[in-house]
Scaffold this motif. Structure first.
Motif, mmCIF file in Angstrom:
data_model
loop_
_atom_site.group_PDB
_atom_site.id
_atom_site.type_symbol
_atom_site.label_atom_id
_atom_site.label_comp_id
_atom_site.label_asym_id
_atom_site.label_seq_id
_atom_site.Cartn_x
_atom_site.Cartn_y
_atom_site.Cartn_z
ATOM 1 N N PRO A 47 0.833 -1.216 0.000
ATOM 2 C CA PRO A 47 0.000 0.000 0.000
ATOM 3 C C PRO A 47 0.860 1.255 0.000
ATOM 4 O O PRO A 47 1.930 1.296 0.594
ATOM 5 C CB PRO A 47 -0.797 -0.118 1.301
ATOM 6 C CG PRO A 47 -0.007 -1.030 2.165
ATOM 7 C CD PRO A 47 0.734 -1.955 1.239
ATOM 8 N N GLN A 49 2.043 4.771 1.088
ATOM 9 C CA GLN A 49 1.999 5.464 2.366
ATOM 10 C C GLN A 49 1.408 6.870 2.243
ATOM 11 O O GLN A 49 0.733 7.330 3.138
ATOM 12 C CB GLN A 49 3.413 5.539 2.964
ATOM 13 C CG GLN A 49 3.962 4.202 3.364
ATOM 14 C CD GLN A 49 3.125 3.513 4.428
ATOM 15 O OE1 GLN A 49 2.515 4.150 5.267
ATOM 16 N NE2 GLN A 49 3.094 2.198 4.378
ATOM 17 N N ASN A 51 -0.917 7.908 0.312
ATOM 18 C CA ASN A 51 -2.369 7.838 0.190
ATOM 19 C C ASN A 51 -3.013 7.475 1.525
ATOM 20 O O ASN A 51 -4.152 7.836 1.775
ATOM 21 C CB ASN A 51 -2.765 6.817 -0.871
ATOM 22 C CG ASN A 51 -2.343 7.238 -2.256
ATOM 23 O OD1 ASN A 51 -2.088 8.405 -2.502
ATOM 24 N ND2 ASN A 51 -2.256 6.295 -3.155
ATOM 25 N N ARG A 52 -2.310 6.778 2.376
ATOM 26 C CA ARG A 52 -2.853 6.358 3.666
ATOM 27 C C ARG A 52 -3.137 7.566 4.561
ATOM 28 O O ARG A 52 -4.140 7.591 5.271
ATOM 29 C CB ARG A 52 -1.893 5.390 4.344
ATOM 30 C CG ARG A 52 -2.366 4.864 5.648
ATOM 31 C CD ARG A 52 -3.593 3.972 5.487
ATOM 32 N NE ARG A 52 -4.047 3.579 6.811
ATOM 33 C CZ ARG A 52 -5.309 3.605 7.188
ATOM 34 N NH1 ARG A 52 -6.240 3.965 6.344
ATOM 35 N NH2 ARG A 52 -5.645 3.255 8.397
ATOM 36 N N LEU A 54 -4.025 10.564 3.639
ATOM 37 C CA LEU A 54 -5.252 11.207 3.158
ATOM 38 C C LEU A 54 -6.477 10.367 3.516
ATOM 39 O O LEU A 54 -7.527 10.911 3.867
ATOM 40 C CB LEU A 54 -5.173 11.436 1.649
ATOM 41 C CG LEU A 54 -6.302 12.232 1.018
ATOM 42 C CD1 LEU A 54 -6.428 13.606 1.663
ATOM 43 C CD2 LEU A 54 -6.092 12.354 -0.474
ATOM 44 N N GLU A 55 -6.342 9.061 3.466
ATOM 45 C CA GLU A 55 -7.445 8.183 3.855
ATOM 46 C C GLU A 55 -7.804 8.373 5.330
ATOM 47 O O GLU A 55 -8.984 8.428 5.679
ATOM 48 C CB GLU A 55 -7.076 6.716 3.602
ATOM 49 C CG GLU A 55 -7.019 6.338 2.148
ATOM 50 C CD GLU A 55 -6.546 4.904 1.954
ATOM 51 O OE1 GLU A 55 -6.661 4.099 2.906
ATOM 52 O OE2 GLU A 55 -6.055 4.591 0.870
ATOM 53 N N ILE A 56 -6.785 8.467 6.182
ATOM 54 C CA ILE A 56 -7.035 8.690 7.612
ATOM 55 C C ILE A 56 -7.733 10.026 7.828
ATOM 56 O O ILE A 56 -8.677 10.129 8.621
ATOM 57 C CB ILE A 56 -5.715 8.615 8.407
ATOM 58 C CG1 ILE A 56 -5.168 7.192 8.378
ATOM 59 C CG2 ILE A 56 -5.914 9.096 9.837
ATOM 60 C CD1 ILE A 56 -3.770 7.057 8.948
ATOM 61 N N LYS A 58 -9.673 11.620 5.712
ATOM 62 C CA LYS A 58 -11.069 11.482 5.265
ATOM 63 C C LYS A 58 -11.906 10.707 6.275
ATOM 64 O O LYS A 58 -13.073 11.048 6.511
ATOM 65 C CB LYS A 58 -11.115 10.778 3.909
ATOM 66 C CG LYS A 58 -10.624 11.639 2.765
ATOM 67 C CD LYS A 58 -10.656 10.866 1.455
ATOM 68 C CE LYS A 58 -10.129 11.697 0.312
ATOM 69 N NZ LYS A 58 -10.118 10.957 -0.959
ATOM 70 N N GLU A 59 -11.311 9.682 6.885
ATOM 71 C CA GLU A 59 -12.034 8.913 7.899
ATOM 72 C C GLU A 59 -12.352 9.783 9.111
ATOM 73 O O GLU A 59 -13.471 9.715 9.660
ATOM 74 C CB GLU A 59 -11.209 7.693 8.326
ATOM 75 C CG GLU A 59 -11.104 6.625 7.265
ATOM 76 C CD GLU A 59 -10.108 5.535 7.638
ATOM 77 O OE1 GLU A 59 -9.577 5.544 8.774
ATOM 78 O OE2 GLU A 59 -9.845 4.666 6.778
ATOM 79 N N LYS A 75 -5.680 18.879 4.400
ATOM 80 C CA LYS A 75 -5.577 18.290 3.061
ATOM 81 C C LYS A 75 -4.581 19.072 2.227
ATOM 82 O O LYS A 75 -3.768 18.503 1.509
ATOM 83 C CB LYS A 75 -6.959 18.285 2.399
ATOM 84 C CG LYS A 75 -7.006 17.623 1.064
ATOM 85 C CD LYS A 75 -8.424 17.619 0.517
ATOM 86 C CE LYS A 75 -8.470 17.131 -0.890
ATOM 87 N NZ LYS A 75 -9.815 17.214 -1.464
#
Length: 79
Positions: A47, A49, A51-52, A54-56, A58-59, A75
């Motif tokens: 995976p 890193q 992108n992770r 940004l995912e966190i 968004k969560e 962001k």
């Protein structure tokens, strides 16, 4: 038949396994290419890193932990 075996058609010092350092070059090259291939496949499947993060973010926004302004600011900082 013995004369034919001594005429250089067997596995003597100049045939088959007797290639000197070239005899080790091809298996070594094969091993290097095999390790490189495994490394590239593992790297492609890992995976990402960046992108992770940004995912966190968004969560956290989706759960309501941060507001829209904080989300937009963080962001921009990640980009």
């Amino acid at each position: 038949m013995m004369a034919w075996a001594h005429a250089g058609y067997g596995y003597g010092p100049h045939m088959g396994w007797g290639w000197g350092w070239l005899g080790w070059l091809y298996p070594f090259l094969f091993l290097v290419l095999l390790v490189l291939g495994v490394y590239l496949v593992a790297r492609a499947l890992a995976p990402k890193q960046e992108n992770r993060a940004l995912e966190i973010l968004k969560e956290r926004y989706a759960r309501g932990e941060i507001d829209k302004e904080t989300f937009e600011r963080m962001k921009r900082e990640l980009a």
